[in-house]
Scaffold this motif. Structure first.
Motif, PDB file in Angstrom:
ATOM      1  N   ALA A   1       9.399  -3.702  -2.719  1.00 52.88           N
ATOM      2  CA  ALA A   1       8.119  -4.503  -3.276  1.00 52.88           C
ATOM      3  C   ALA A   1       8.113  -4.055  -4.719  1.00 52.88           C
ATOM      4  O   ALA A   1       7.338  -4.615  -5.368  1.00 52.88           O
ATOM      5  CB  ALA A   1       7.296  -4.868  -2.366  1.00 52.88           C
ATOM      6  N   LEU A   2       9.217  -3.166  -5.715  1.00 49.17           N
ATOM      7  CA  LEU A   2       9.228  -2.972  -6.319  1.00 49.17           C
ATOM      8  C   LEU A   2       9.672  -3.317  -7.636  1.00 49.17           C
ATOM      9  O   LEU A   2       9.206  -3.247  -8.729  1.00 49.17           O
ATOM     10  CB  LEU A   2       8.906  -1.120  -6.420  1.00 49.17           C
ATOM     11  N   GLY A   3      10.656  -4.568  -7.353  1.00 45.38           N
ATOM     12  CA  GLY A   3      11.145  -5.281  -8.222  1.00 45.38           C
ATOM     13  C   GLY A   3      10.025  -5.695  -9.334  1.00 45.38           C
ATOM     14  O   GLY A   3      10.889  -5.768 -10.308  1.00 45.38           O
ATOM     15  N   ALA A   4       9.182  -6.468  -9.172  1.00 44.11           N
ATOM     16  CA  ALA A   4       8.700  -7.517 -10.317  1.00 44.11           C
ATOM     17  C   ALA A   4       8.175  -6.727 -10.857  1.00 44.11           C
ATOM     18  O   ALA A   4       7.915  -6.226 -11.972  1.00 44.11           O
ATOM     19  CB  ALA A   4       6.986  -8.030  -8.677  1.00 44.11           C
TER      20      ALA A   4
ATOM     21  N   ILE B   1      16.943   5.500  12.098  1.00 40.30           N
ATOM     22  CA  ILE B   1      16.107   4.054  11.319  1.00 40.30           C
ATOM     23  C   ILE B   1      15.102   4.158  11.133  1.00 40.30           C
ATOM     24  O   ILE B   1      14.690   3.088  10.358  1.00 40.30           O
ATOM     25  CB  ILE B   1      16.157   3.144  13.063  1.00 40.30           C
ATOM     26  N   TRP B   2      13.864   5.473  11.865  1.00 44.79           N
ATOM     27  CA  TRP B   2      12.513   4.291  11.661  1.00 44.79           C
ATOM     28  C   TRP B   2      11.793   5.498  10.702  1.00 44.79           C
ATOM     29  O   TRP B   2      11.141   5.238   9.909  1.00 44.79           O
ATOM     30  CB  TRP B   2      11.547   5.635  13.204  1.00 44.79           C
ATOM     31  N   ARG B   3      12.605   5.936  10.457  1.00 44.66           N
ATOM     32  CA  ARG B   3      12.549   6.963   8.645  1.00 44.66           C
ATOM     33  C   ARG B   3      12.011   5.537   7.870  1.00 44.66           C
ATOM     34  O   ARG B   3      11.051   6.156   6.593  1.00 44.66           O
ATOM     35  CB  ARG B   3      13.759   7.763   7.968  1.00 44.66           C
ATOM     36  N   PHE B   4      12.980   4.522   7.889  1.00 47.09           N
ATOM     37  CA  PHE B   4      12.360   3.548   6.943  1.00 47.09           C
ATOM     38  C   PHE B   4      11.725   2.833   7.618  1.00 47.09           C
ATOM     39  O   PHE B   4      11.322   1.807   6.837  1.00 47.09           O
ATOM     40  CB  PHE B   4      14.291   2.729   6.435  1.00 47.09           C
ATOM     41  N   TRP B   5      11.870   1.998   8.832  1.00 44.01           N
ATOM     42  CA  TRP B   5      11.045   1.380   9.514  1.00 44.01           C
ATOM     43  C   TRP B   5       9.735   1.415   9.738  1.00 44.01           C
ATOM     44  O   TRP B   5       8.604   0.667  10.124  1.00 44.01           O
ATOM     45  CB  TRP B   5      12.036   0.970  10.570  1.00 44.01           C
ATOM     46  N   ALA B   6       9.230   2.668   9.808  1.00 43.88           N
ATOM     47  CA  ALA B   6       8.238   3.269  11.045  1.00 43.88           C
ATOM     48  C   ALA B   6       6.994   2.867   9.853  1.00 43.88           C
ATOM     49  O   ALA B   6       6.535   4.439   9.535  1.00 43.88           O
ATOM     50  CB  ALA B   6       8.609   3.735  12.546  1.00 43.88           C
ATOM     51  N   PRO B   7       6.240   2.612   9.965  1.00 43.58           N
ATOM     52  CA  PRO B   7       4.542   2.706   9.135  1.00 43.58           C
ATOM     53  C   PRO B   7       4.548   4.110   9.972  1.00 43.58           C
ATOM     54  O   PRO B   7       4.452   4.656  11.678  1.00 43.58           O
ATOM     55  CB  PRO B   7       3.666   1.425   9.318  1.00 43.58           C
ATOM     56  N   PRO B   8       3.646   5.575   8.744  1.00 45.57           N
ATOM     57  CA  PRO B   8       3.288   6.401  10.086  1.00 45.57           C
ATOM     58  C   PRO B   8       2.714   6.011  11.224  1.00 45.57           C
ATOM     59  O   PRO B   8       2.622   7.018  12.318  1.00 45.57           O
ATOM     60  CB  PRO B   8       2.548   7.217   8.652  1.00 45.57           C
ATOM     61  N   LEU B   9       0.795   5.286  11.099  1.00 45.75           N
ATOM     62  CA  LEU B   9       0.538   4.955  12.446  1.00 45.75           C
ATOM     63  C   LEU B   9       1.036   4.534  13.233  1.00 45.75           C
ATOM     64  O   LEU B   9       0.153   3.597  13.910  1.00 45.75           O
ATOM     65  CB  LEU B   9      -0.642   4.613  11.892  1.00 45.75           C
ATOM     66  N   GLU B  10       2.561   4.041  13.112  1.00 46.02           N
ATOM     67  CA  GLU B  10       3.483   3.424  14.265  1.00 46.02           C
ATOM     68  C   GLU B  10       4.173   3.412  14.938  1.00 46.02           C
ATOM     69  O   GLU B  10       5.145   3.330  15.765  1.00 46.02           O
ATOM     70  CB  GLU B  10       3.748   1.619  13.942  1.00 46.02           C
TER      71      GLU B  10
ATOM     72  N   ILE C   1       5.125  -2.015   5.233  1.00 46.01           N
ATOM     73  CA  ILE C   1       5.606  -0.656   5.706  1.00 46.01           C
ATOM     74  C   ILE C   1       5.993  -0.160   4.831  1.00 46.01           C
ATOM     75  O   ILE C   1       6.156   1.252   4.267  1.00 46.01           O
ATOM     76  CB  ILE C   1       7.142  -1.420   5.886  1.00 46.01           C
ATOM     77  N   GLU C   2       5.996  -0.163   2.617  1.00 44.18           N
ATOM     78  CA  GLU C   2       6.857   0.114   1.795  1.00 44.18           C
ATOM     79  C   GLU C   2       6.178   0.991   1.587  1.00 44.18           C
ATOM     80  O   GLU C   2       5.693   2.064   1.161  1.00 44.18           O
ATOM     81  CB  GLU C   2       7.544  -0.645   0.594  1.00 44.18           C
ATOM     82  N   GLN C   3       4.410   0.127   1.373  1.00 40.68           N
ATOM     83  CA  GLN C   3       3.196   1.159   0.872  1.00 40.68           C
ATOM     84  C   GLN C   3       2.589   2.541   2.203  1.00 40.68           C
ATOM     85  O   GLN C   3       1.797   3.427   1.336  1.00 40.68           O
ATOM     86  CB  GLN C   3       2.046   0.420   0.611  1.00 40.68           C
ATOM     87  N   SER C   4       2.904   1.833   3.372  1.00 43.59           N
ATOM     88  CA  SER C   4       2.750   2.921   3.988  1.00 43.59           C
ATOM     89  C   SER C   4       3.809   4.231   4.028  1.00 43.59           C
ATOM     90  O   SER C   4       2.732   5.286   4.280  1.00 43.59           O
ATOM     91  CB  SER C   4       3.198   2.837   5.292  1.00 43.59           C
ATOM     92  N   LEU C   5       4.785   4.470   4.075  1.00 48.22           N
ATOM     93  CA  LEU C   5       5.559   5.532   3.690  1.00 48.22           C
ATOM     94  C   LEU C   5       5.583   6.068   1.946  1.00 48.22           C
ATOM     95  O   LEU C   5       6.330   7.049   2.743  1.00 48.22           O
ATOM     96  CB  LEU C   5       7.264   4.952   3.661  1.00 48.22           C
ATOM     97  N   GLY C   6       4.821   5.259   1.154  1.00 50.37           N
ATOM     98  CA  GLY C   6       4.837   5.938   0.472  1.00 50.37           C
ATOM     99  C   GLY C   6       6.210   6.524  -0.242  1.00 50.37           C
ATOM    100  O   GLY C   6       7.191   5.779  -0.505  1.00 50.37           O
ATOM    101  N   GLN C   7       6.418   7.620  -0.831  1.00 46.54           N
ATOM    102  CA  GLN C   7       7.377   7.668  -1.785  1.00 46.54           C
ATOM    103  C   GLN C   7       9.063   8.290  -0.747  1.00 46.54           C
ATOM    104  O   GLN C   7       9.815   8.564  -0.782  1.00 46.54           O
ATOM    105  CB  GLN C   7       7.562   8.974  -2.667  1.00 46.54           C
ATOM    106  N   SER C   8       8.307   8.341   0.887  1.00 43.62           N
ATOM    107  CA  SER C   8       9.377   8.853   1.510  1.00 43.62           C
ATOM    108  C   SER C   8      10.841   7.808   1.865  1.00 43.62           C
ATOM    109  O   SER C   8      11.889   8.334   1.934  1.00 43.62           O
ATOM    110  CB  SER C   8       8.918   9.103   2.974  1.00 43.62           C
ATOM    111  N   ALA C   9      10.244   6.963   1.231  1.00 36.82           N
ATOM    112  CA  ALA C   9      11.473   5.712   1.493  1.00 36.82           C
ATOM    113  C   ALA C   9      12.293   6.001   0.465  1.00 36.82           C
ATOM    114  O   ALA C   9      13.714   5.682   0.215  1.00 36.82           O
ATOM    115  CB  ALA C   9      10.873   4.781   1.916  1.00 36.82           C
ATOM    116  N   GLN C  10      11.920   6.586  -0.419  1.00 37.58           N
ATOM    117  CA  GLN C  10      12.803   6.736  -1.313  1.00 37.58           C
ATOM    118  C   GLN C  10      13.264   7.712  -2.149  1.00 37.58           C
ATOM    119  O   GLN C  10      14.270   7.745  -2.994  1.00 37.58           O
ATOM    120  CB  GLN C  10      12.072   6.066  -2.559  1.00 37.58           C
ATOM    121  N   LEU C  11      13.115   8.670  -1.627  1.00 37.08           N
ATOM    122  CA  LEU C  11      12.970  10.504  -1.893  1.00 37.08           C
ATOM    123  C   LEU C  11      14.854  10.235  -1.208  1.00 37.08           C
ATOM    124  O   LEU C  11      15.067   9.802  -0.751  1.00 37.08           O
ATOM    125  CB  LEU C  11      12.824  11.130  -0.594  1.00 37.08           C
TER     126      LEU C  11
END
Length: 603
Positions: free
Chosen positions: A6-9, A199-208, A280-290
């Motif tokens: 979602a940061l592409g734009a 897999i869940w590192r990228f796909w699972a929001p923290p509270l899911e 998903i991406e906003q829930s994970l924050g920076q975690s998916a980019q590190l």
């Protein structure tokens, strides 16, 4: 220019700014604030009411050839739940294959031309799978970090299914060949659990995390539910070879579907909706980019000096001991103690695991609900579910040990295993709480230690039950109860549900995370950019968090929310592209563990 979902734009806008083609209006804060919003709408960059369809279209990878004819999606399922269901089916096949040998041995035992396997050979065959399984646990965590975790998981199941097709032939040739094939099966399947956490590192929001992980892991128990009666029916009705061929073919077919529908991360899915991707991406924050950890920068010393890590390891060992006791010996126990037929042992033995299959995902939903509502802290939720599940199973194992009838033993086994399903929402997802970045590696470590129980349990059980007497089985189940009581005590004292200090990314690593508002010299005259950049720099969360408040108590300016997935009763910043400012999910707080600059323990 490739972007991060979602940061592409916003990256495109920043690129034009750096090149001198500046459109200041793109960066200006909304001029209209305070307009009414409904729960499903959001305020666009121009201040107008919008809908989820108005979200900026994310950059997508190109469609594969097959995607042009059939969209890679399941009806009525979001993409993250599609991943969970497919993972669940993969585990069902994996654990179903582990039931085949037990039923084949029972069939041999009732035939006149049975294989002349001694007790020592049976012990070697039963435990050989775990010799290979142990070796690849920790390496599997690093493989899931270096390569797409979904490909590691799927390939492991497919190879194991192919090897399952070879077992009938190996059995007729030599027990040594059977041992070799089963070692190879364990070797490839050893990466499945670490890869699942990858897999869940990228796909699972923290509270899911609880619900998605438990939905996937319940396949382990559903595999036994189907594997025991199905193997019994195929063995009794066709041949002892039939279950091996059935599960081998099923695994290959599943792999084809997995290649079609699974993707490494949401941003690589060609048809994911903008709504789900941003959520998903906003829930994970920076975690998916590190950057993923390597052997060199993994904090090994912290792993081996952290008591919460040891709590997970001990719990995994205790769970593995009793799980494999039932998978490998439940049918034999019912047959030798109560003289049940093979088909009967298959169906009755599946009852406990059937209830557990239902309890595990329900426990995940309940755990997430309790955390989300703030009824209990994450630490207390993990302890309650884990210790309650283990404790109840231990009590019912004692009932089994002293049971006099098949009905009593079956009822106690069923209830005990069903209660243990709640424990999966304790230790089995705890890795993602204390160190989400290292979850796959920690899962490899804990599951590796648990695997030791996998080949110790058959050796101990075969040795104790040589004579097949009821008294010998009584000792086996008392020992199983003691193992669980030890696990309950250790986990209750040392477990934690909080992000550990050593799991935080370093300052250097945080700087490496791409942020278009922090790179280059943005135009000083763009007042909105400079103001908002200050908010971002002063309010960034830690790894895997949803939002955190600084110790000083400074709050960022409040604006109407542009995020359609948050509670609009709360005011949030307006930029829909910054994925580490908005609190997409409610914060989970724990007052027991405080470190660094995090005052409320949010994560």
């Amino acid at each position: 220019m490739p972007g991060f979902g979602a940061l592409g734009a916003i990256r495109a806008k920043a690129t034009r700014a750096f090149s001198g083609n500046i459109n200041y209006e793109e960066f200006e804060m909304p001029s209209k604030i305070g307009k009414a919003e409904d729960e499903k709408g959001f305020v666009s960059a121009e201040g107008e009411i919008g809908t989820p369809e108005s979200l900026p279209e994310p950059e997508r990878p190109p469609l594969r050839h097959i995607d042009k004819y059939i969209r890679p999606e399941c009806p009525c399922l979001s993409k993250r739940y599609t991943m969970a269901v497919l993972t669940c089916v993969g585990f069902m096949i994996s654990f179903g294959m582990r039931c085949n040998m037990g039923m084949a041995k029972l069939k041999h035992g009732n035939e006149t031309n049975m294989f002349n396997w001694t007790v020592s050979v049976e012990i070697a065959v039963d435990s050989s799978f775990f010799w290979g399984y142990l070796v690849t646990q920790v390496p599997g965590g690093f493989l899931a970090s270096m390569y797409p975790a979904n490909m590691i998981f799927g390939t492991a199941i497919a190879i194991s299914a192919f090897l399952n097709l070879l077992l009938p032939g190996a059995t007729t040739i030599s027990p040594t060949l059977v041992i070799i094939v089963r070692i190879c099966q364990g070797f490839v399947e050893g990466v499945t659990y670490p890869a699942c956490h990858g897999i869940w590192r990228f796909w699972a929001p923290p509270l899911e995390r609880s619900r998605l992980a438990t939905l996937a892991f319940c396949g382990s128990y559903a595999g036994v539910v189907l594997g025991m009666p199905l193997s019994g029916l195929l063995t009794g009705g066709i041949s002892w070879k039939a279950p091996f061929y059935f599960y081998g073919i099923a695994g290959v077919v599943w792999y084809v579907v997995w290649l079609w529908l699974s993707f490494e991360k949401p941003s690589k899915h060609p048809t994911i909706s903008a709504r789900e991707l941003m959520y998903i991406e906003q829930s994970l924050g920076q975690s998916a980019q590190l950057a993923m950890p390597t052997i060199a920068n993994t904090p090994w010393r912290s792993f081996f000096t952290s008591m919460p890590v040891y709590a997970i390891i001990v719990a995994n060992f205790c769970r593995s001991w009793n799980f494999y006791l039932l998978v490998l010996f439940q049918a034999k126990f019912l047959q030798t103690t109560y003289n049940l037929q093979i088909e009967e042992t298959g169906f009755i033995g599946a009852l406990p695991h059937l209830l557990m299959t239902l309890i595990v995902p329900m426990g995940g939903l309940l755990a997430d609900h309790v955390r989300k509502k703030g009824i209990l802290t994450t630490t207390n939720v993990r302890k309650l579910f884990n210790c309650g599940g283990f404790g109840m199973e231990a009590i019912f194992f004692l009932v089994v040990a002293y049971a006099q009838t098949a009905v009593t033993a079956t009822a106690a086994l069923t209830l005990g295993v069903a209660f243990s399903g709640f424990a999966i929402s304790g230790f089995n997802v705890n890795h993602l709480d204390i160190a989400p970045r290292y979850a796959s590696i920690l899962m490899g470590m804990s599951n590796g230690i648990g695997t030791i129980a996998g080949f110790m349990c058959p050796i101990a059980t075969d040795s104790i039950t040589k004579d097949g007497s009821r008294q010998s089985w009584k000792i086996v189940f008392i020992m199983a109860a003691v193992v669980h009581f030890f696990g309950v005590t250790f986990y209750a004292v040392f477990a934690s549900g909080e992000l550990q200090p050593w799991a935080e990314p370093s300052a250097e690593e945080k700087k490496k995370v791409w942020n278009p508002l922090e790179e280059g010299d943005l135009p000083k005259s763009s007042e909105g950019v400079q103001d908002y950049q200050g908010q971002v720099n002063s309010h960034g969360p830690t790894y895997g968090s949803v939002e955190q408040t600084s110790v000083a108590g400074h709050q960022p300016p409040m604006y109407p929310s542009t995020n359609p997935f948050i509670n609009h009763a709360e005011q949030q910043p307006t930029n829909p592209f910054i994925n580490h400012v908005e609190a997409v999910q409610p914060e989970t707080k724990d007052g027991y563990y405080k470190y660094g600059t995090v005052d409320d323990g949010a994560y």
